[in-house]
Design a protein around this motif. Structure first.
Motif, short mmCIF file in Angstrom:
data_model
loop_
_atom_site.label_atom_id
_atom_site.label_comp_id
_atom_site.label_asym_id
_atom_site.label_seq_id
_atom_site.Cartn_x
_atom_site.Cartn_y
_atom_site.Cartn_z
N ARG A 1 1.58 0.24 7.59
CA ARG A 1 2.52 1.34 7.49
C ARG A 1 3.41 1.25 6.25
N LEU B 1 1.27 -4.21 11.47
CA LEU B 1 1.89 -2.89 11.38
C LEU B 1 2.71 -2.75 10.09
N SER C 1 0.48 4.21 3.27
CA SER C 1 0.76 4.08 4.70
C SER C 1 -0.38 4.67 5.54
N TYR C 2 -0.86 3.89 6.50
CA TYR C 2 -1.97 4.29 7.37
C TYR C 2 -1.66 3.97 8.82
N ASP C 3 -2.25 4.75 9.75
CA ASP C 3 -2.24 4.39 11.16
C ASP C 3 -3.27 3.28 11.39
N TYR D 1 5.72 -0.78 5.42
CA TYR D 1 7.11 -0.86 5.85
C TYR D 1 8.04 -1.50 4.83
#
Length: 406
Positions: free
Chosen positions: A164, A160, A187-189, A166
């Protein structure tokens, strides 16, 4: 009486903790497959304490010294002048962790004339030359399953974190910025992505179970195929090899033990088979992924990100290219040494020592080498041979190497 030589990582830079953020740990009696947690006769520590550093001593000193044994604890493990090298000569038992491993090479086995057992306080005994251990009749044991869920949680966090974007977004805030466009541009799902694990043992299977609610498509490869009912429950697709699986995946996570068959598995050719823009997460062992091939794939853009907490050697030299390559989410080797995991592997180490001193059988799940051959979990998970070559490079961590600019 025995001499036990134990290698642990250094205490925190600002001193050994006198208090902790939480007052207790959740109570767990069994692992997901039904295996019981470690069952020593007693423990001399409070679960939730820092046990894996030098001052923590795995909570073993009172137990060992009350039995008349000599207990030597050090973090100085690399190089011919290290405390470990000097004390090894007459040690009966060596204990170390994967996070700060005492590399037990064939040369060190030759020096350790009294050695009877090597214990990994944690999971993964690749820092021990298993071939040399077998040839010398030395038992190798580890605390199987003690931190498997810890690592699986870390894998999901890193997947994640990469997808994302982060860490760069967090750095933007730290620097006083508010560059939403820059942060969102990578950023991607993960919803709808294809995620594959190399190996689906305790850690790999736990990763699959934790990812299923994210509505991703799951894949795996393993030399031991999962039961049909488990494949159906998870909706997971089996592939005969990593080479067959990786072209289908947006995310690949490595959860395999290191041994001669997996060493350098993710080389330039394997990474080239991955989709452009795929993410690679490795919390297994650094030597499974080729150091230079990973860095080159990130620089070229073939990989969108690489994250993990395993390096080779450990600690990684300060000029290791993974420290400065773009789009990475590397940390020190911490996934399996949460305070929760430490309570389990400290207790498991004591259980192994109690069995050894009392002449009782060590659990099959904990055995890697016994009686001159791979045994127990070792026979299931490892192959014959040695994966410690090049470990002497760990001594370079102490050298004042400048970290090259990106």
């Amino acid at each position: 009486m025995a001499k036990i030589l134990c290698v642990l990582y250094d205490d925190p830079a600002d001193g050994y903790p006198t208090s902790y953020p939480r007052d207790d740990l959740p109570h767990i009696e069994r692992y997901p497959d039904g295996q019981t947690l470690p069952t020593p006769k007693a423990i001399d520590f409070q679960p939730g304490q820092l046990l894996g550093s030098v001052s923590g001593e795995l909570g073993l000193r009172k137990f060992l010294e009350s039995g008349g044994h000599q207990f030597v604890v050090t973090s100085d493990k690399d190089g011919p002048d290290s405390v470990f090298e000097r004390e090894l000569v007459d040690a009966d038992i060596v204990i170390s962790q994967p996070f700060w491993p005492a590399y037990m090479t064939a040369e060190r086995f030759a020096k350790a004339r009294n050695l009877k057992m090597v214990v990994t306080a944690g999971i993964g005994s690749d820092h021990t030359d298993l071939q040399a251990a077998a040839e010398r009749g030395v038992t190798v044991a580890e605390v199987t399953y003690c931190n498997s869920i810890s690592v699986a949680e870390h894998v999901v966090m890193m997947i994640l974190g990469l997808a994302r974007n982060y860490l760069p977004s967090w750095e933007d805030v730290k620097a006083g910025g508010w560059d939403i466009a820059e942060c969102a541009a990578r950023s991607y799902d993960i919803e709808g992505m294809h995620v594959g694990t190399v190996a689906a043992g305790r850690i790999g299977s736990a990763v699959l179970r934790r990812l299923k609610p994210f509505d991703v498509h799951l894949h795996y490869t393993d030399r031991h195929r999962l039961p049909p009912e488990v494949e159906q429950e998870l909706g997971v697709t089996f592939h005969e090899s990593a080479a067959d699986m990786v072209p289908h995946c947006d995310v690949v996570t490595i959860n395999a033990p290191l041994h001669p068959e997996t060493e350098n598995l993710f080389d330039e050719a394997m990474i080239a088979r991955m989709k452009r823009g795929a993410y690679l997460v490795n919390t297994a062992r650094g030597k499974i992924a080729n150091r230079d091939a990973v860095a080159a794939a990130l620089r070229s853009g073939h990989l969108a990100g690489y994250a993990g907490d395993v390096w080779f050697p450990q600690p990684a030299p300060r000029d290791h290219p993974w420290r400065t390559m773009p789009h990475h989410g590397m940390t020190p080797h911490i996934s399996g040494t949460s305070l929760s995991a430490q309570a389990r592997y400290a207790a498991g180490t004591r259980e192994i020592l109690e069995c050894f001193f009392e002449g009782r059988p060590i659990r099959d799940e904990y055995l890697i080498v016994q009686g001159g051959k791979l045994a127990g979990t070792g026979a299931h998970s490892y192959s014959e041979g040695d994966a410690t070559g090049g470990s002497e490079e760990a001594a370079r961590y102490e050298m004042p190497n400048p970290i090259p600019a990106q």
